[in-house]
Motif scaffolding. Structure first.
Motif, PDB file in Angstrom:
ATOM      1  N   LYS A 146       0.694  -1.113  -0.031  1.00 53.70           N
ATOM      2  CA  LYS A 146      -0.002  -0.012  -0.006  1.00 53.70           C
ATOM      3  C   LYS A 146       0.712   1.264  -0.004  1.00 53.70           C
ATOM      4  N   LEU A 147       1.953   1.060   0.938  1.00 54.97           N
ATOM      5  CA  LEU A 147       2.855   2.237   0.748  1.00 54.97           C
ATOM      6  C   LEU A 147       3.582   2.631  -0.555  1.00 54.97           C
ATOM      7  N   ASP A 148       3.869   1.318  -0.969  1.00 56.33           N
ATOM      8  CA  ASP A 148       4.614   1.492  -2.333  1.00 56.33           C
ATOM      9  C   ASP A 148       3.956   2.119  -3.403  1.00 56.33           C
ATOM     10  N   ALA A 149       2.613   1.898  -3.427  1.00 55.53           N
ATOM     11  CA  ALA A 149       1.553   2.344  -4.427  1.00 55.53           C
ATOM     12  C   ALA A 149       1.266   3.898  -4.320  1.00 55.53           C
ATOM     13  N   PHE A 150       1.180   4.211  -2.899  1.00 54.47           N
ATOM     14  CA  PHE A 150       1.240   5.606  -2.526  1.00 54.47           C
ATOM     15  C   PHE A 150       2.110   6.380  -2.855  1.00 54.47           C
ATOM     16  N   LEU A 151       3.427   6.087  -2.638  1.00 52.65           N
ATOM     17  CA  LEU A 151       4.864   6.610  -2.926  1.00 52.65           C
ATOM     18  C   LEU A 151       4.842   6.610  -4.523  1.00 52.65           C
ATOM     19  N   SER A 152       4.934   5.697  -5.235  1.00 52.52           N
ATOM     20  CA  SER A 152       5.227   5.815  -6.618  1.00 52.52           C
ATOM     21  C   SER A 152       4.093   6.853  -7.344  1.00 52.52           C
ATOM     22  N   ASN A 153       3.047   7.041  -6.569  1.00 52.40           N
ATOM     23  CA  ASN A 153       2.016   7.988  -7.511  1.00 52.40           C
ATOM     24  C   ASN A 153       2.634   9.376  -7.104  1.00 52.40           C
ATOM     25  N   ILE A 154       3.004   9.515  -6.082  1.00 52.78           N
ATOM     26  CA  ILE A 154       3.555  11.065  -5.706  1.00 52.78           C
ATOM     27  C   ILE A 154       5.014  11.124  -6.103  1.00 52.78           C
ATOM     28  N   LEU A 155       6.027  10.060  -6.171  1.00 61.12           N
ATOM     29  CA  LEU A 155       7.332  10.232  -6.676  1.00 61.12           C
ATOM     30  C   LEU A 155       7.245  11.009  -8.274  1.00 61.12           C
ATOM     31  N   HIS A 156       6.159  10.666  -8.965  1.00 59.32           N
ATOM     32  CA  HIS A 156       6.123  11.037 -10.351  1.00 59.32           C
ATOM     33  C   HIS A 156       6.521  12.580 -10.470  1.00 59.32           C
ATOM     34  N   CYS A 157       6.128  13.270  -9.493  1.00 57.76           N
ATOM     35  CA  CYS A 157       6.275  14.959  -9.524  1.00 57.76           C
ATOM     36  C   CYS A 157       7.020  15.329  -8.326  1.00 57.76           C
ATOM     37  N   CYS A 158       7.082  14.584  -7.205  1.00 62.37           N
ATOM     38  CA  CYS A 158       7.651  15.513  -6.187  1.00 62.37           C
ATOM     39  C   CYS A 158       8.733  14.345  -5.321  1.00 62.37           C
ATOM     40  N   CYS A 159       9.680  15.078  -4.740  1.00 64.30           N
ATOM     41  CA  CYS A 159      10.654  14.300  -3.799  1.00 64.30           C
ATOM     42  C   CYS A 159      10.155  14.068  -2.563  1.00 64.30           C
ATOM     43  N   VAL A 160      10.520  12.923  -1.973  1.00 64.91           N
ATOM     44  CA  VAL A 160      10.314  12.351  -0.813  1.00 64.91           C
ATOM     45  C   VAL A 160      11.283  11.911  -0.051  1.00 64.91           C
ATOM     46  N   VAL A 161      11.419  12.194   1.371  1.00 65.69           N
ATOM     47  CA  VAL A 161      12.493  11.706   2.287  1.00 65.69           C
ATOM     48  C   VAL A 161      11.544  10.751   3.196  1.00 65.69           C
ATOM     49  N   LEU A 162      12.046   9.419   3.039  1.00 60.93           N
ATOM     50  CA  LEU A 162      11.019   8.339   3.861  1.00 60.93           C
ATOM     51  C   LEU A 162      11.861   7.998   4.937  1.00 60.93           C
ATOM     52  N   MET A 163      11.480   8.265   6.165  1.00 54.05           N
ATOM     53  CA  MET A 163      11.988   8.028   7.433  1.00 54.05           C
ATOM     54  C   MET A 163      11.307   6.776   8.134  1.00 54.05           C
ATOM     55  N   PRO A 164      12.189   5.845   8.644  1.00 49.35           N
ATOM     56  CA  PRO A 164      11.413   4.772   9.388  1.00 49.35           C
ATOM     57  C   PRO A 164      10.798   5.309  10.834  1.00 49.35           C
ATOM     58  N   GLY A 165       9.892   4.492  11.554  1.00 46.73           N
ATOM     59  CA  GLY A 165       9.629   5.071  13.121  1.00 46.73           C
ATOM     60  C   GLY A 165       9.733   3.782  13.986  1.00 46.73           C
ATOM     61  N   GLU A 166       9.096   4.081  15.143  1.00 40.43           N
ATOM     62  CA  GLU A 166       9.501   3.235  16.106  1.00 40.43           C
ATOM     63  C   GLU A 166       8.923   1.742  15.776  1.00 40.43           C
ATOM     64  N   PHE A 167       7.515   1.963  15.362  1.00 42.49           N
ATOM     65  CA  PHE A 167       6.903   0.373  15.168  1.00 42.49           C
ATOM     66  C   PHE A 167       6.985  -0.054  13.589  1.00 42.49           C
ATOM     67  N   ASP A 168       7.822   0.468  12.892  1.00 46.68           N
ATOM     68  CA  ASP A 168       7.984   0.188  11.601  1.00 46.68           C
ATOM     69  C   ASP A 168       8.782  -0.896  11.376  1.00 46.68           C
ATOM     70  N   PRO A 169       8.430  -1.906  10.241  1.00 50.97           N
ATOM     71  CA  PRO A 169       9.500  -3.033  10.237  1.00 50.97           C
ATOM     72  C   PRO A 169      10.641  -2.683   9.332  1.00 50.97           C
ATOM     73  N   THR A 170      11.731  -2.616  10.325  1.00 50.95           N
ATOM     74  CA  THR A 170      13.092  -2.316   9.726  1.00 50.95           C
ATOM     75  C   THR A 170      13.995  -3.145  10.285  1.00 50.95           C
ATOM     76  N   CYS A 171      15.342  -3.208   9.913  1.00 51.16           N
ATOM     77  CA  CYS A 171      16.273  -4.135   9.980  1.00 51.16           C
ATOM     78  C   CYS A 171      16.889  -4.061  11.684  1.00 51.16           C
ATOM     79  N   ASN A 172      16.494  -2.746  12.195  1.00 50.08           N
ATOM     80  CA  ASN A 172      16.913  -2.538  13.582  1.00 50.08           C
ATOM     81  C   ASN A 172      15.797  -1.699  14.281  1.00 50.08           C
ATOM     82  N   TYR A 173      15.698  -2.351  15.583  1.00 52.92           N
ATOM     83  CA  TYR A 173      14.782  -1.403  16.467  1.00 52.92           C
ATOM     84  C   TYR A 173      15.274  -0.097  17.028  1.00 52.92           C
ATOM     85  N   SER A 174      16.606  -0.326  17.489  1.00 51.64           N
ATOM     86  CA  SER A 174      17.171   0.556  18.144  1.00 51.64           C
ATOM     87  C   SER A 174      17.649   2.029  17.411  1.00 51.64           C
TER      88      SER A 174
END
Length: 447
Positions: free
Chosen positions: A265-293
């Motif tokens: 869902k995020l991929d579809a949302f971003l790909s629609n915006i990225l056609h015309c605007c730059c995005v800085v995507l940060m992870p958050g506390e509860f997002d699935p990333t390679c590290n929690y700390s």
């Protein structure tokens, strides 16, 4: 009848540079050097002592270990790291010793009237006493200078105190003038739990110029970059009791499926915006990333197969700091501020006021690693502020709040608390030139 051709507006572009401060290039967990508190003290001792001597120029500085050798009648300056002893703070050893018979604690806070303050350096620790220092307005990990004298019982009676203070305005812009443009701050999309897709669609259409009249589209075209400040996939973590292997495994599998669905869902949302605007995507506390700390590393490219093909997508760390249009922009998903509020739960300060305190403490995440999980840095502390941000934000707050803070040299910083989009349906627009802000609602009351 004359038919007017549709107006077209070019998307505003501004310069961009990621300082790369929080990128982990070499991950080692061997303690072969200084611990992070010692590194933090070494980074901030000189400036803290300088401010202390300006404030108390007729008093001598001594190390904590040499305090007992000095005259007890005189007042001295000590510089060290604050440690806050709190009985309600989570402790694995304490919990095990009580065989999991935990005492009831106030919800969401570790603070109590029994909290005690200590000041420590590389050599020793001393307890701070007296009414001049408000226990609830400091947290573990803050570098501090105190003025006072040692009492007969070995405690240190505080007469006054000060912090490192604001860091100097950076010269990284090289004398270039601030560029014309705006940035949009948004956070807490919470795609797993947020069922209101209308607000998200409105945000996408508004950014891409598909919504609004000609004047609105002209204003939207001024947005040069969007910063998504964490908790995009999840906005919270539901706590489950461990009933058994099969129940736990079933829950984990269901959680993974939810995350995968939200990532698409995020991929579809971003790909629609990225056609015309730059995005800085940060992870958050509860997002699935390679590290929690902290510092959390960017989303892995394989999780965003469509969006990663766009050069207009920039995967960022949490916290993050960079230069946008000759403005230094820094901020986090908000976890450091929320953790501070747990430690100082009896204080009535707002999240915005705590955000301002971190400027004078000159540290992005002072409670780490005591109560905030952070990577074990040994040689230096990257969370120490070496630069003066022009825009400083904290994401995933309960409500929008902002103010301008001016340093002694006259340099201003715009502080911003960004509300959770899944609840407030609000993003924040920031003008790079004059640092004015405007909340933009995509809920029932559209701005």
């Amino acid at each position: 009848m004359e038919v007017k051709e549709p107006l077209e507006y070019d998307r505003k572009t501004v310069s961009f540079r990621d300082f790369g401060r929080f990128k982990l290039t070499d991950r080692k967990y061997d303690n072969d050097s200084l611990n992070i508190y010692t590194a933090r003290l070494n980074d901030l001792r000189k400036d803290t002592l300088h401010r202390a001597k300006l404030k108390w120029n007729d008093h001598q500085y001594v190390e904590i270990s040499r305090l007992s050798l000095e005259s007890p009648e005189k007042s001295y300056i000590l510089v060290g790291v604050i440690y806050k002893d709190q009985k309600l703070k989570p402790s694995l050893l304490r919990d095990l010793s009580k065989e999991l018979q935990l005492e009831a604690r106030p919800s969401g806070t570790y603070a109590s009237v029994d909290d005690k303050l200590f000041l420590e350096d590389e050599t020793l620790r001393v307890r701070l006493v007296g009414n001049h220092m408000d226990v609830q307005e400091v947290v573990t990990g803050v570098v501090c200078a105190v003025l006072g004298r040692e009492l007969e019982n070995g405690t240190f009676l505080v007469e006054d105190w000060c912090f490192p203070g604001y860091c100097p305005k950076p010269s990284s812009s090289g004398g270039l003038s601030v560029e014309d443009g705006k940035i949009l701050l948004v956070c807490g999309l919470d795609l797993v739990n947020n069922t209101d897709e209308l607000s998200l669609d409105l945000l996408s259409e508004w950014v891409t110029g598909m919504a609004g009249c000609a004047n609105t589209q002209k204003e939207e075209a001024v947005i040069a970059r969007i910063i998504i400040a964490g908790n995009t996939i999840r906005g919270s973590e539901t706590i489950y009791n461990h009933k058994g292997y099969h129940e736990t495994k079933s829950h984990d599998e269901y959680k993974i499926k939810e995350n995968i669905k939200a990532m698409h869902k995020l991929d579809a949302f971003l790909s629609n915006i990225l056609h015309c605007c730059c995005v800085v995507l940060m992870p958050g506390e509860f997002d699935p990333t390679c590290n929690y700390s902290m510092p959390q590393q960017p989303f892995h490219p394989c999780t965003l197969q469509k969006s990663v093909r766009f050069k207009s997508l920039h995967g960022a760390t949490n916290p993050w700091i960079g230069n946008i249009g000759c403005r230094v922009v820094a901020g986090s998903c908000g976890k450091p501020i929320l953790d501070i509020m747990k430690i100082a739960g009896l204080s009535q300060l707002s999240p915005l006021e705590w955000l301002e305190r971190t400027l004078t403490w000159r540290h992005y995440a002072p409670t780490g690693p005591d109560t905030l999980p952070i990577y074990p840095f040994f040689k230096n502390d990257p969370f120490v502020m070496d630069e003066w941000p022009d825009i400083y934000f904290a994401g995933n707050m309960d409500k929008y709040d902002t103010k301008i803070v001016t340093a002694d040299e006259g340099h201003a910083v715009r502080l911003i608390c960004i509300p959770k989009f899944s609840e407030a349906k609000t993003a924040v627009l920031v003008n790079l030139q004059d640092l004015t802000t405007q909340p933009v609602s995509f809920g029932d009351d559209l701005t």
